[in-house]
Design a protein around this motif. Structure first.
Motif, PDB file in Angstrom:
ATOM      1  N   TYR A  59     125.898  99.060 -34.196  1.00 37.23           N
ATOM      2  CA  TYR A  59     124.709  99.865 -34.503  1.00 37.23           C
ATOM      3  C   TYR A  59     124.535 100.990 -33.480  1.00 37.23           C
ATOM      4  CZ  TYR A  59     123.683  95.837 -37.504  1.00 37.23           C
ATOM      5  OH  TYR A  59     123.755  94.846 -38.434  1.00 37.23           O
ATOM      6  N   GLN A  60     124.862 100.680 -32.236  1.00 33.84           N
ATOM      7  CA  GLN A  60     124.733 101.686 -31.172  1.00 33.84           C
ATOM      8  C   GLN A  60     125.651 102.874 -31.453  1.00 33.84           C
ATOM      9  OE1 GLN A  60     125.611 100.039 -27.315  1.00 33.84           O
ATOM     10  NE2 GLN A  60     124.820 101.838 -26.225  1.00 33.84           N
ATOM     11  N   ALA A  61     126.838 102.571 -31.969  1.00 36.41           N
ATOM     12  CA  ALA A  61     127.820 103.625 -32.247  1.00 36.41           C
ATOM     13  C   ALA A  61     127.405 104.484 -33.430  1.00 36.41           C
ATOM     14  CB  ALA A  61     129.189 102.999 -32.510  1.00 36.41           C
ATOM     15  N   ALA A  62     126.413 104.007 -34.178  1.00 35.46           N
ATOM     16  CA  ALA A  62     126.043 104.688 -35.427  1.00 35.46           C
ATOM     17  C   ALA A  62     124.693 105.370 -35.347  1.00 35.46           C
ATOM     18  CB  ALA A  62     126.036 103.670 -36.578  1.00 35.46           C
ATOM     19  N   VAL A  63     124.239 105.691 -34.137  1.00 39.06           N
ATOM     20  CA  VAL A  63     122.952 106.383 -34.035  1.00 39.06           C
ATOM     21  C   VAL A  63     123.078 107.718 -34.764  1.00 39.06           C
ATOM     22  CG1 VAL A  63     121.296 107.492 -32.498  1.00 39.06           C
ATOM     23  CG2 VAL A  63     122.203 105.259 -31.913  1.00 39.06           C
TER      24      VAL A  63
ATOM     25  N   ARG B  17     111.192 112.510 -31.134  1.00 43.66           N
ATOM     26  CA  ARG B  17     109.772 112.734 -31.421  1.00 43.66           C
ATOM     27  C   ARG B  17     108.895 111.720 -30.708  1.00 43.66           C
ATOM     28  NH1 ARG B  17     110.568 113.293 -37.167  1.00 43.66           N
ATOM     29  NH2 ARG B  17     109.492 111.308 -37.369  1.00 43.66           N
ATOM     30  N   ARG B  18     109.465 110.562 -30.368  1.00 42.64           N
ATOM     31  CA  ARG B  18     108.715 109.537 -29.633  1.00 42.64           C
ATOM     32  C   ARG B  18     108.982 109.609 -28.137  1.00 42.64           C
ATOM     33  NH1 ARG B  18     106.413 104.907 -32.831  1.00 42.64           N
ATOM     34  NH2 ARG B  18     106.139 104.281 -30.687  1.00 42.64           N
ATOM     35  N   GLY B  19     109.595 110.685 -27.687  1.00 45.01           N
ATOM     36  CA  GLY B  19     109.786 110.880 -26.256  1.00 45.01           C
ATOM     37  C   GLY B  19     110.991 110.176 -25.673  1.00 45.01           C
ATOM     38  N   ILE B  20     111.865 109.660 -26.553  1.00 47.66           N
ATOM     39  CA  ILE B  20     113.040 108.914 -26.070  1.00 47.66           C
ATOM     40  C   ILE B  20     114.290 109.777 -26.214  1.00 47.66           C
ATOM     41  CG2 ILE B  20     114.476 106.870 -26.461  1.00 47.66           C
ATOM     42  CD1 ILE B  20     111.900 105.440 -27.335  1.00 47.66           C
ATOM     43  N   ASP B  21     114.851 110.171 -25.070  1.00 51.79           N
ATOM     44  CA  ASP B  21     116.026 111.038 -25.075  1.00 51.79           C
ATOM     45  C   ASP B  21     117.299 110.190 -25.223  1.00 51.79           C
ATOM     46  OD1 ASP B  21     116.389 109.855 -22.580  1.00 51.79           O
ATOM     47  OD2 ASP B  21     115.544 111.559 -21.507  1.00 51.79           O
ATOM     48  N   PRO B  22     118.443 110.856 -25.475  1.00 55.24           N
ATOM     49  CA  PRO B  22     119.683 110.087 -25.693  1.00 55.24           C
ATOM     50  C   PRO B  22     120.042 109.180 -24.508  1.00 55.24           C
ATOM     51  CG  PRO B  22     119.968 112.341 -26.463  1.00 55.24           C
ATOM     52  CD  PRO B  22     118.624 112.299 -25.767  1.00 55.24           C
ATOM     53  N   ALA B  23     119.743 109.608 -23.280  1.00 56.05           N
ATOM     54  CA  ALA B  23     120.078 108.764 -22.127  1.00 56.05           C
ATOM     55  C   ALA B  23     119.279 107.464 -22.145  1.00 56.05           C
ATOM     56  CB  ALA B  23     119.809 109.540 -20.831  1.00 56.05           C
ATOM     57  N   SER B  24     118.000 107.572 -22.480  1.00 57.02           N
ATOM     58  CA  SER B  24     117.178 106.352 -22.569  1.00 57.02           C
ATOM     59  C   SER B  24     117.638 105.474 -23.727  1.00 57.02           C
ATOM     60  CB  SER B  24     115.699 106.709 -22.752  1.00 57.02           C
ATOM     61  OG  SER B  24     115.185 107.302 -21.591  1.00 57.02           O
TER      62      SER B  24
ATOM     63  N   ALA C 210     120.593 105.230 -24.868  1.00 51.20           N
ATOM     64  CA  ALA C 210     121.843 104.576 -24.476  1.00 51.20           C
ATOM     65  C   ALA C 210     121.576 103.450 -23.480  1.00 51.20           C
ATOM     66  CB  ALA C 210     122.795 105.609 -23.873  1.00 51.20           C
ATOM     67  N   MET C 211     120.665 103.680 -22.544  1.00 51.73           N
ATOM     68  CA  MET C 211     120.352 102.666 -21.540  1.00 51.73           C
ATOM     69  C   MET C 211     119.826 101.393 -22.186  1.00 51.73           C
ATOM     70  SD  MET C 211     117.798 103.059 -18.290  1.00 51.73           S
ATOM     71  CE  MET C 211     118.688 104.516 -17.773  1.00 51.73           C
TER      72      MET C 211
ATOM     73  N   HIS D 118     119.794  90.580 -18.325  1.00 45.84           N
ATOM     74  CA  HIS D 118     119.953  91.372 -17.100  1.00 45.84           C
ATOM     75  C   HIS D 118     121.372  91.884 -16.921  1.00 45.84           C
ATOM     76  CE1 HIS D 118     120.891  87.248 -16.028  1.00 45.84           C
ATOM     77  NE2 HIS D 118     121.549  87.690 -14.976  1.00 45.84           N
ATOM     78  N   ARG D 119     122.281  91.479 -17.829  1.00 47.05           N
ATOM     79  CA  ARG D 119     123.636  92.059 -17.816  1.00 47.05           C
ATOM     80  C   ARG D 119     123.821  93.034 -18.984  1.00 47.05           C
ATOM     81  NH1 ARG D 119     124.709  86.597 -17.275  1.00 47.05           N
ATOM     82  NH2 ARG D 119     125.111  85.933 -15.150  1.00 47.05           N
ATOM     83  N   ASP D 120     122.732  93.450 -19.594  1.00 47.06           N
ATOM     84  CA  ASP D 120     122.747  94.376 -20.731  1.00 47.06           C
ATOM     85  C   ASP D 120     123.384  93.784 -21.986  1.00 47.06           C
ATOM     86  OD1 ASP D 120     121.571  96.174 -19.002  1.00 47.06           O
ATOM     87  OD2 ASP D 120     123.426  97.255 -18.569  1.00 47.06           O
ATOM     88  N   GLN D 121     123.433  92.464 -22.055  1.00 52.75           N
ATOM     89  CA  GLN D 121     123.941  91.805 -23.259  1.00 52.75           C
ATOM     90  C   GLN D 121     122.765  91.397 -24.148  1.00 52.75           C
ATOM     91  OE1 GLN D 121     127.443  91.552 -23.729  1.00 52.75           O
ATOM     92  NE2 GLN D 121     127.065  92.993 -22.065  1.00 52.75           N
TER      93      GLN D 121
END
Ligand SMILES: [Zn+2]
Length: 220
Positions: free
Chosen positions: A28-32, A42-49, A51-52, A79-82
């Protein structure tokens, strides 16, 4: 207001559940898509956020996810981003109930997790608790360690234990009855908890209305 109804304690995920969640989150992440990117911007979330937090879009649904096709995928990362769980938000601007679904949806039986638990590991003495995942992402963008507890039954005894060590717990309840209830529950359970007085809607609304300084001024 009821505090007696508590869901079952969470069971640890099996290895295969973890693998399935990771596979879905990566896919799903690969398909943004452009549409979702616009929605997030529009909700204030940039691509870096985005992705994080590994946000994604259900373009090619995994088994069992057909009903979430086209939805924003919001992984609950450890906490390991999983991913420990996935939540989905409909991106269509329509009456969601008439479409046969809620605005936000979880997989069946998966409720009551804390969003962004890594903030608990990364924070020093101060932690922030808000009602929405995307609100927590906005606070994180400002350098605040923020978790989210969406849903009426989200506050549970294990969350009190998770937040026990903090000397300040800022609670960003929406400026409505549900938000007041959200703040009251946490303030009752944690003596270091303090409600933030939002005036221009929720965290995201406040950010869009007055920028990061409008949020930071509320806890100055
Ligand atoms: Zn919908």
């Amino acid at each position: 207001m009821s505090t007696s109804q508590e869901p079952e304690p969470l069971r640890p995920l099996s290895d295969s559940q973890r693998e399935t969640l990771e596979e879905a989150t990566s896919s799903y992440q690969a398909a943004v898509t452009g549409h979702a990117g616009t929605y997030l911007a529009r909700r204030g979330i940039d691509p870096a956020s985005a992705a994080m937090f590994r946000l994604g879009v259900v373009v090619d649904p995994m088994p069992g996810h057909d009903r979430f096709r086209g939805f924003l995928a919001i992984p609950y990362l450890d906490h390991r981003d999983q991913p420990l769980a996935l939540r989905f938000r409909c991106l269509a601007e329509h009456d969601h109930r008439a479409g046969g679904h809620g605005k936000y949806m979880s997989e069946t039986g998966d409720t009551g997790r804390m969003f962004n638990v890594r903030a608990v590991h990364q924070a020093g003495d101060v932690i922030h608790v808000c009602e929405g995942e995307l609100d927590a992402i906005i606070l994180a963008k400002l350098g605040l360690h923020a978790v989210a507890l969406p849903g009426a039954l989200a506050w549970q005894p294990r969350h009190r234990r998770m937040l026990a060590g903090f000397s300040r717990v800022w609670v960003w309840g929406d400026p409505d009855d549900a938000g007041a209830d959200f703040i009251a529950r946490i303030v009752r359970a944690h003596r270091a908890a303090k409600g933030v007085r939002l005036r221009h809607g929720d965290v995201t609304d406040t950010y869009l209305h007055g920028g990061g300084n409008a949020l930071l001024a509320l806890i100055a």
